[in-house]
Design an enzyme around this catalytic site. Structure first.
Site, PDB file in Angstrom:
ATOM      1  N   ASP A 170     -55.338 -24.673 -30.101  1.00  0.00           N
ATOM      2  CA  ASP A 170     -55.342 -25.484 -28.871  1.00  0.00           C
ATOM      3  C   ASP A 170     -56.225 -24.891 -27.777  1.00  0.00           C
ATOM      4  OD1 ASP A 170     -53.433 -27.036 -30.098  1.00  0.00           O
ATOM      5  OD2 ASP A 170     -51.771 -26.338 -28.853  1.00  0.00           O
ATOM      6  N   HIS A 171     -56.154 -23.562 -27.642  1.00  0.00           N
ATOM      7  CA  HIS A 171     -56.797 -22.979 -26.453  1.00  0.00           C
ATOM      8  C   HIS A 171     -58.297 -22.747 -26.619  1.00  0.00           C
ATOM      9  CE1 HIS A 171     -53.164 -23.347 -24.390  1.00  0.00           C
ATOM     10  NE2 HIS A 171     -52.510 -22.679 -25.315  1.00  0.00           N
ATOM     11  N   THR A 202     -46.796 -24.842 -20.741  1.00  0.00           N
ATOM     12  CA  THR A 202     -46.768 -24.802 -22.202  1.00  0.00           C
ATOM     13  C   THR A 202     -45.418 -25.362 -22.640  1.00  0.00           C
ATOM     14  OG1 THR A 202     -46.968 -23.357 -24.135  1.00  0.00           O
ATOM     15  CG2 THR A 202     -45.957 -22.393 -22.194  1.00  0.00           C
ATOM     16  N   THR A 203     -45.179 -25.411 -23.953  1.00  0.00           N
ATOM     17  CA  THR A 203     -43.911 -25.968 -24.441  1.00  0.00           C
ATOM     18  C   THR A 203     -42.784 -25.006 -24.066  1.00  0.00           C
ATOM     19  OG1 THR A 203     -45.238 -26.743 -26.281  1.00  0.00           O
ATOM     20  CG2 THR A 203     -42.868 -27.028 -26.466  1.00  0.00           C
ATOM     21  N   GLU A 261     -48.733 -30.844 -34.152  1.00  0.00           N
ATOM     22  CA  GLU A 261     -47.632 -30.786 -33.175  1.00  0.00           C
ATOM     23  C   GLU A 261     -47.726 -31.975 -32.249  1.00  0.00           C
ATOM     24  OE1 GLU A 261     -47.453 -27.333 -30.785  1.00  0.00           O
ATOM     25  OE2 GLU A 261     -47.321 -26.002 -32.486  1.00  0.00           O
ATOM     26  N   HIS A 318     -44.284 -19.097 -30.835  1.00  0.00           N
ATOM     27  CA  HIS A 318     -44.484 -19.256 -29.392  1.00  0.00           C
ATOM     28  C   HIS A 318     -44.491 -17.905 -28.701  1.00  0.00           C
ATOM     29  CE1 HIS A 318     -44.714 -20.979 -25.415  1.00  0.00           C
ATOM     30  NE2 HIS A 318     -45.006 -22.108 -26.008  1.00  0.00           N
ATOM     31  N   ARG A 341     -65.109 -27.061 -19.021  1.00  0.00           N
ATOM     32  CA  ARG A 341     -66.458 -27.469 -18.616  1.00  0.00           C
ATOM     33  C   ARG A 341     -66.823 -28.879 -19.056  1.00  0.00           C
ATOM     34  NH1 ARG A 341     -70.470 -23.874 -17.128  1.00  0.00           N
ATOM     35  NH2 ARG A 341     -69.571 -22.440 -15.634  1.00  0.00           N
ATOM     36  N   ASN A 363     -52.880 -21.482 -34.246  1.00  0.00           N
ATOM     37  CA  ASN A 363     -52.935 -22.601 -33.306  1.00  0.00           C
ATOM     38  C   ASN A 363     -54.241 -22.502 -32.496  1.00  0.00           C
ATOM     39  OD1 ASN A 363     -52.673 -23.960 -30.767  1.00  0.00           O
ATOM     40  ND2 ASN A 363     -50.502 -24.232 -31.184  1.00  0.00           N
ATOM     41  N   ARG A 376     -51.437 -33.217 -27.031  1.00  0.00           N
ATOM     42  CA  ARG A 376     -50.495 -33.517 -25.944  1.00  0.00           C
ATOM     43  C   ARG A 376     -50.759 -34.917 -25.400  1.00  0.00           C
ATOM     44  NH1 ARG A 376     -47.780 -28.677 -23.749  1.00  0.00           N
ATOM     45  NH2 ARG A 376     -47.027 -30.114 -22.178  1.00  0.00           N
ATOM     46  N   HIS A 407     -51.872 -29.129 -31.267  1.00  0.00           N
ATOM     47  CA  HIS A 407     -50.929 -29.946 -30.502  1.00  0.00           C
ATOM     48  C   HIS A 407     -51.711 -30.988 -29.707  1.00  0.00           C
ATOM     49  CE1 HIS A 407     -47.432 -29.841 -27.294  1.00  0.00           C
ATOM     50  NE2 HIS A 407     -47.670 -31.052 -27.752  1.00  0.00           N
ATOM     51  N   ARG A 410     -54.697 -32.501 -22.648  1.00  0.00           N
ATOM     52  CA  ARG A 410     -55.286 -31.428 -21.838  1.00  0.00           C
ATOM     53  C   ARG A 410     -56.115 -30.454 -22.662  1.00  0.00           C
ATOM     54  NH1 ARG A 410     -49.887 -28.174 -20.025  1.00  0.00           N
ATOM     55  NH2 ARG A 410     -49.303 -30.266 -19.404  1.00  0.00           N
ATOM     56  N   GLY A 438     -50.970 -18.813 -31.401  1.00  0.00           N
ATOM     57  CA  GLY A 438     -52.215 -19.324 -30.847  1.00  0.00           C
ATOM     58  C   GLY A 438     -52.743 -18.575 -29.647  1.00  0.00           C
ATOM     59  N   HIS A 439     -52.082 -18.723 -28.522  1.00  0.00           N
ATOM     60  CA  HIS A 439     -52.633 -18.277 -27.242  1.00  0.00           C
ATOM     61  C   HIS A 439     -53.083 -16.824 -27.266  1.00  0.00           C
ATOM     62  CE1 HIS A 439     -52.226 -17.003 -22.933  1.00  0.00           C
ATOM     63  NE2 HIS A 439     -53.054 -18.009 -22.835  1.00  0.00           N
ATOM     64  N   GLU A 467     -38.551 -24.876 -36.666  1.00  0.00           N
ATOM     65  CA  GLU A 467     -39.342 -23.767 -36.128  1.00  0.00           C
ATOM     66  C   GLU A 467     -38.574 -23.188 -34.944  1.00  0.00           C
ATOM     67  OE1 GLU A 467     -43.575 -24.166 -35.796  1.00  0.00           O
ATOM     68  OE2 GLU A 467     -43.662 -22.763 -34.114  1.00  0.00           O
TER      69      GLU A 467
HETATM   70  N1  PXP Z   1     -45.200 -23.239 -32.195  1.00  0.00           N
HETATM   71  C1  PXP Z   1     -45.030 -24.325 -31.409  1.00  0.00           C
HETATM   72  C2  PXP Z   1     -44.066 -25.364 -31.845  1.00  0.00           C
HETATM   73  C3  PXP Z   1     -45.780 -24.475 -30.220  1.00  0.00           C
HETATM   74  O1  PXP Z   1     -45.594 -25.563 -29.442  1.00  0.00           O
HETATM   75  C4  PXP Z   1     -46.736 -23.497 -29.883  1.00  0.00           C
HETATM   76  C5  PXP Z   1     -47.589 -23.679 -28.672  1.00  0.00           C
HETATM   77  O2  PXP Z   1     -48.360 -24.816 -28.791  1.00  0.00           O
HETATM   78  C6  PXP Z   1     -46.879 -22.395 -30.757  1.00  0.00           C
HETATM   79  C7  PXP Z   1     -46.077 -22.271 -31.895  1.00  0.00           C
HETATM   80  C8  PXP Z   1     -47.870 -21.314 -30.490  1.00  0.00           C
HETATM   81  O3  PXP Z   1     -47.543 -20.659 -29.305  1.00  0.00           O
HETATM   82  P1  PXP Z   1     -48.568 -19.633 -28.681  1.00  0.00           P
HETATM   83  O4  PXP Z   1     -49.807 -20.393 -28.353  1.00  0.00           O
HETATM   84  O5  PXP Z   1     -47.844 -19.127 -27.474  1.00  0.00           O
HETATM   85  O6  PXP Z   1     -48.807 -18.570 -29.699  1.00  0.00           O
END
Ligand code: PXP
Length: 249
Positions: free
Chosen positions: A14-15, A105-106, A75, A199, A23, A12, A50, A48, A54, A221-222, A156
């Site tokens: 996203d971050h 977060t979710t 997502e 997650h 920035r 993932n 959103r 994702h 964001r 991801g994170h 999931e």
């Molecule tokens: N799976 C789903 C459905 C999520 O919403 C997320 C966070 O966007 C993740 C996995 C990944 O979570 P993390 O970023 O905490 O690893």
């Protein structure tokens, strides 16, 4: 039971976009991160979009859909706007997640059981367009049964509570949550659903989940993006891959 197959890693990104957006610059580019993740052994990319944009932007999704050579797991919340975007890009998979604007977060899984009719209608065009529809839910029998009834291909399982208990040193609660996920992974599989999980997973928490034989994919991801600050993205992903393979063997 033997594992059902090779465990896939969905990275993932996203971050990467979160850092970029801090920035308002054009870098770091999540699409470049996706390409490096592929080279490091990711089997898919998760992003994702959103409602408040964001992190990932509409343009990021368009570029990912155009350039990725591994499957894109898109997502999104179950809204008409997101459905239209998904139908435009037709990603390999669409993962429906609950979304609240104020959350960091979710936070929880989707409430499928209460929204069964609405969700069944919502996912039908996505499935018709060839997307594998995945539903992000807590490891809960009622939700799993509802996900199967509405015709989802995948569930999931939300690993956030398990990871939080681990981080807080609550080992009894952590182990109970892990057991619940193990049973529910097996139950979901028995209903014909493909099982994914994710997650909050880290190097410390990934292996017990990776060892569930029915789990086919982890989305992470994170932690990986954070670890990339210290190790670099490719080594951080490669280490996760190694731990997953070790747990599976
Ligand atoms: N799976 C789903 C459905 C999520 O919403 C997320 C966070 O966007 C993740 C996995 C990944 O979570 P993390 O970023 O905490 O690893």
């Amino acid at each position: 039971m033997q594992p059902l197959g090779k465990l896939r890693l969905g990275v993932n990104i996203d971050h990467v976009a979160t850092v970029r957006n801090a920035r308002g610059s054009a870098y770091p580019d999540p699409v470049r991160a996706a390409q490096l993740a592929e080279e490091a052994g990711a089997d898919g990319i998760t992003a994702h979009l959103r409602e408040d944009r964001r992190h990932i932007s509409d343009e990021d999704i368009a570029r990912l859909a155009e350039t990725l050579t591994v499957p894109l797991n898109f997502e999104m919340a179950a809204t008409e706007e997101m459905q239209a975007i998904a139908l435009r890009h037709r990603p390999h998979a669409v993962c429906l997640v609950p979304e609240k604007r104020e959350e960091r977060t979710t936070e929880g899984g989707l409430e499928v059981a209460r929204e069964e009719n609405k969700l069944a209608h919502f996912i039908a065009p996505l499935a018709d367009a060839g997307c594998r529809v995945s539903i992000f839910i807590a490891a809960d029998r009622r939700q799993i049964e509802a996900a199967a009834r509405i015709g989802a291909a995948v569930v999931e399982l939300h690993t956030g509570a398990y990871c939080d208990f681990h981080a807080e040193g609550k080992s009894e609660e952590r182990d109970a949550e892990l057991e619940r996920m193990r049973e529910m992974a097996s139950f979901a599989h028995s209903l014909g659903l493909e099982v994914h999980a994710g997650h909050g997973l880290t190097y410390d928490t990934v292996q017990p989940v990776a060892a569930f034989p029915e789990v086919m994919e982890l989305n992470i991801g994170h932690f990986l993006i954070g670890e990339a600050i210290f190790l670099g993205l490719k080594p951080a992903i490669a280490r996760m891959r190694e731990l997953m393979d070790e747990a599976r063997s």
